[in-house]
Design a protein around this motif. Structure first.
Motif, PDB file in Angstrom:
ATOM      1  N   GLU B  63       0.819  -1.210   0.000  1.00 45.03           N
ATOM      2  CA  GLU B  63       0.000   0.000   0.000  1.00 45.03           C
ATOM      3  C   GLU B  63       0.856   1.264   0.000  1.00 45.03           C
ATOM      4  OE1 GLU B  63      -2.221   1.184   3.540  1.00 45.03           O
ATOM      5  OE2 GLU B  63      -3.957   1.578   2.269  1.00 45.03           O
ATOM      6  N   LYS B  74      -5.494 -14.365   1.252  1.00 45.59           N
ATOM      7  CA  LYS B  74      -6.738 -13.592   1.284  1.00 45.59           C
ATOM      8  C   LYS B  74      -7.157 -13.310   2.736  1.00 45.59           C
ATOM      9  CE  LYS B  74     -10.549 -11.836  -0.493  1.00 45.59           C
ATOM     10  NZ  LYS B  74     -10.500 -10.552  -1.236  1.00 45.59           N
ATOM     11  N   GLN B  80      -7.157  -6.767   6.826  1.00 44.52           N
ATOM     12  CA  GLN B  80      -6.532  -5.446   6.824  1.00 44.52           C
ATOM     13  C   GLN B  80      -7.189  -4.390   5.939  1.00 44.52           C
ATOM     14  OE1 GLN B  80      -2.338  -5.658   6.368  1.00 44.52           O
ATOM     15  NE2 GLN B  80      -2.064  -6.981   8.132  1.00 44.52           N
ATOM     16  N   LYS B  82      -6.640  -2.967   2.827  1.00 43.87           N
ATOM     17  CA  LYS B  82      -5.739  -1.922   2.346  1.00 43.87           C
ATOM     18  C   LYS B  82      -6.160  -1.480   0.946  1.00 43.87           C
ATOM     19  CE  LYS B  82      -2.762  -2.151   5.777  1.00 43.87           C
ATOM     20  NZ  LYS B  82      -2.460  -1.062   6.677  1.00 43.87           N
ATOM     21  N   LEU B  84      -5.251  -1.452  -2.385  1.00 40.65           N
ATOM     22  CA  LEU B  84      -4.341  -2.022  -3.377  1.00 40.65           C
ATOM     23  C   LEU B  84      -5.148  -2.770  -4.433  1.00 40.65           C
ATOM     24  CD1 LEU B  84      -4.331  -4.905  -1.625  1.00 40.65           C
ATOM     25  CD2 LEU B  84      -2.309  -3.851  -0.668  1.00 40.65           C
ATOM     26  N   GLU B  86      -5.974  -6.211  -6.337  1.00 39.43           N
ATOM     27  CA  GLU B  86      -5.856  -7.645  -6.083  1.00 39.43           C
ATOM     28  C   GLU B  86      -6.085  -8.320  -7.420  1.00 39.43           C
ATOM     29  OE1 GLU B  86      -8.391  -8.859  -2.806  1.00 39.43           O
ATOM     30  OE2 GLU B  86      -8.546 -10.836  -3.733  1.00 39.43           O
TER      31      GLU B  86
END
Lengths: 405, 207
Positions: B63, B74, B80, B82, B84, B86
């Motif tokens: 991140e 996963k 978390q 974040k 980003l 995937e």
């Protein structure tokens, strides 16, 4: 107890001397650029009512706002962003201004973020908001202003990436599927989660052409000409093409202005916040893996405040820009000539002389120390360039050899 | 010379399985298998730099842009949340999130005490089911908690279920399937598109 006295709360920080200089330099440069483009500065208070924020906004940011209870029991918040207070300001105090209304600001904003994730909870935002222009000209105008501001700061290797929130929003709106599935499609596209997106879209009972477009969206990013060519090769419905052409007009105008090389596209850029109703954009540099600025059209928000006025704008995250400039070594601020003025046994310094030297652009410090060694130490540590001595008559002489101090 | 792409991999079993994948795709991973304490490995042939991290740290590094890409379960991503991208399900590190406890644990509990390492996942899961819970954060051997009477149930990763069975616990519900994902920093994907696509293609060719 002791720790609370000397430590800072999570996510806030002191700025020492140089960092303050950098911040002031950067913010002055940004403001100068905004004002030269015709924006007018406004400032909103740090405290606002919680009720200022609509349910759409709250559904994303509710637990990220710092809240306080007023003496009458009302909930107050520390300004969580710059835009909503300005919209309030416009709708209550500036209705009768001449439009387009162009406003700019630099403010502290406050957000509660996940603890210990290295994120600031208080940070500076500098931004512009443009009210009253529904066409692509408004979008292009703010994007050009953003690019000019970054150029003016000397930032290298940056790009502004454009997206079109209207495209996906219109597609989802027309689909006869569950609300949760719509949410998931939006999220998967935004997260470039190709696998889950493909899996979900394939499982839905919707037109094949629309499936193809949905699956393609997160993959359509990069150079503008290429992306436009690729997206137009898809089986687009007229309303989809309309949204794309809207984006193309914005891109065309920025390109005509000579800033085309800074622009890339990402048709998978999306936000579930309903405010964002058209062109949205982000700015970054390859030297720092975070977003430096973001913006977009939010015509929808104005309706919450009883005004049917189109609006678009952007914000710079000042500390991220500072970081990027530092990495690129573009923050070499010129040091002013620093003079230390020593006087000989006289009660006062001669004002005209001090003022004269300062007017010429020098930093002029009156020497407050008596001891010779302390003075020499001060000169060394403060990197003083010149030492002057003022004699009994108020004349000044330059001390060339500091051994004679 | 282009700057290498930095790929963070969660240390341990996931790293081993990732190496198997990369080797299948024809990448020479011998430097990764040298048995030493290095954490950063340069692979100039592939224009790659591999960084070994604790699984929990991978999303944070990605991140913040400290690395360009990451391989992480996963389970960690769900915990978390974040910012980003995937981009790929690597199909390795497969397991599932499950709720388990002693056989009678769920009998008419108005209020459940739940032990878990994944407090956010647990909060969200029980909230959607309308179950009132008290969550107790644990660092390891979560299975112990119901045995010692610390909590009624656990929410944890289950692979074979052997550990649970050996300790007399049963699975009540499956919460989600887990596997390792390839994640990408949001800015890197745009500024290093070609290089990153090459790595994505490399992995997709073997899954």
């Amino acid at each position: 107890m002791r720790a609370k006295k000397v430590l800072l709360p999570e996510g806030v920080q002191d700025l020492l001397i140089n960092d303050c200089r950098y911040r002031r330099h950067i913010e002055e440069k940004l403001m100068e650029c905004f004002i030269q483009a015709g924006y007018m500065e406004v400032s909103s208070p740090t405290l606002e009512y919680y009720d200022l924020f609509s349910s759409d906004y709250l559904s994303f940011k509710r637990n990220k706002m710092f809240k306080l209870i007023d003496t009458d029991g009302e909930i107050l918040v520390l300004r969580p962003d710059g835009t909503v207070p300005i919209v309030r300001m416009v709708s209550t105090k500036m209705k009768n201004f001449v439009y387009p209304l162009k406003l700019c600001y630099v403010e502290n904003v406050f957000r509660i973020d996940e603890e210990q994730a290295g994120k600031k909870r208080e940070f500076r935002q500098a931004g512009v908001e443009l009210f009253g222009i529904p066409s692509h000209k408004g979008d292009a105008e703010v994007i050009i202003t953003a690019i000019e501001s970054l150029k003016n700061l000397g930032l290298q290797n940056f790009q502004i990436e454009l997206g079109q929130a209207k495209l996906l929003r219109d597609i989802l709106q027309r689909l006869n599927i569950d609300y949760e599935d719509k949410q998931d499609i939006g999220r998967y596209i935004e997260e470039k989660n190709f696998i889950e997106l493909d899996r979900l879209v394939e499982s839905l009972d919707i037109e094949i052409d629309v499936k193809e477009v949905l699956k393609a969206l997160p993959r359509l990013f990069g150079q503008a000409e290429e992306v436009f060519a690729d997206v137009k090769a898809l089986p687009l419905k007229p309303y989809m093409l309309e949204a794309i052409e809207d984006l193309e007009r914005v891109w065309q105008m920025v390109d005509d202005y000579g800033f085309g090389k800074y622009i890339t596209l990402d048709l998978g850029m999306f936000t579930m916040m309903k405010y964002y109703s058209g062109i949205i954009f982000k700015g970054f540099t390859k030297d720092l893996g975070v977003v430096l600025l973001s913006g977009g059209r939010y015509d929808g928000m104005m309706k919450d405040f009883g005004m049917d006025i189109p609006a678009t704008g952007f914000v710079f995250i000042v500390n991220k820009i500072t970081k990027a400039l530092k990495i690129q070594e573009k923050l070499m601020l010129k040091k002013k000539n620093h003079i230390l003025l020593i006087q000989d046994n006289k009660r006062t310094w001669k004002r005209e002389i001090v003022e004269g030297l300062r007017k010429k652009g020098n930093i002029v410090e009156l020497c407050l120390l008596e001891d010779r060694h302390e003075i020499l130490e001060y000169i060394k540590r403060r990197q003083i360039d010149e030492v002057f001595r003022m004699d009994q008559k108020g004349e000044i002489e330059i001390i060339e050899d500091w051994g004679e101090i | 010379m282009m700057e290498p792409i930095k790929l963070a991999i969660a240390k341990g079993r996931l790293a081993k399985q990732s190496i198997v994948l990369m080797e299948k795709a024809g990448v020479d991973c011998s430097v990764l298998k040298e048995n030493n304490r290095k954490l950063i490995f340069s692979m100039p042939e592939e224009n790659l730099e591999i960084i070994l991290l604790k699984a929990m740290d991978v999303p944070t590094y990605v991140e913040h842009g400290a690395v360009d890409m990451g391989i992480v379960g996963k389970d960690i991503l769900m915990e978390q949340k974040k910012q980003l991208y995937e981009v790929l399900d690597l199909g390795i590190g497969k397991c599932r999130f499950a709720i388990a406890g002693k056989p009678d644990a769920m009998n008419d509990r108005k209020h459940l005490r739940v032990s878990t390492k994944f407090t956010n996942v647990a909060k969200k899961y029980f909230a959607t089911r309308g179950q009132s819970v008290e969550i107790i954060k644990q660092e390891g051997s979560v299975e112990l908690a119901p045995l010692m009477g610390l909590s009624h149930v656990i929410l944890d990763i289950v692979e074979t279920g052997n550990t649970l069975r050996d300790n007399g616990l049963v699975v009540f519900e499956e919460v989600a399937d887990i596997s390792a994902r390839l994640v990408v920093n949001r800015v890197s994907f745009k500024t290093k598109k070609k290089q990153i696509y090459e790595i994505i293609d490399l992995f997709s060719s073997v899954i």
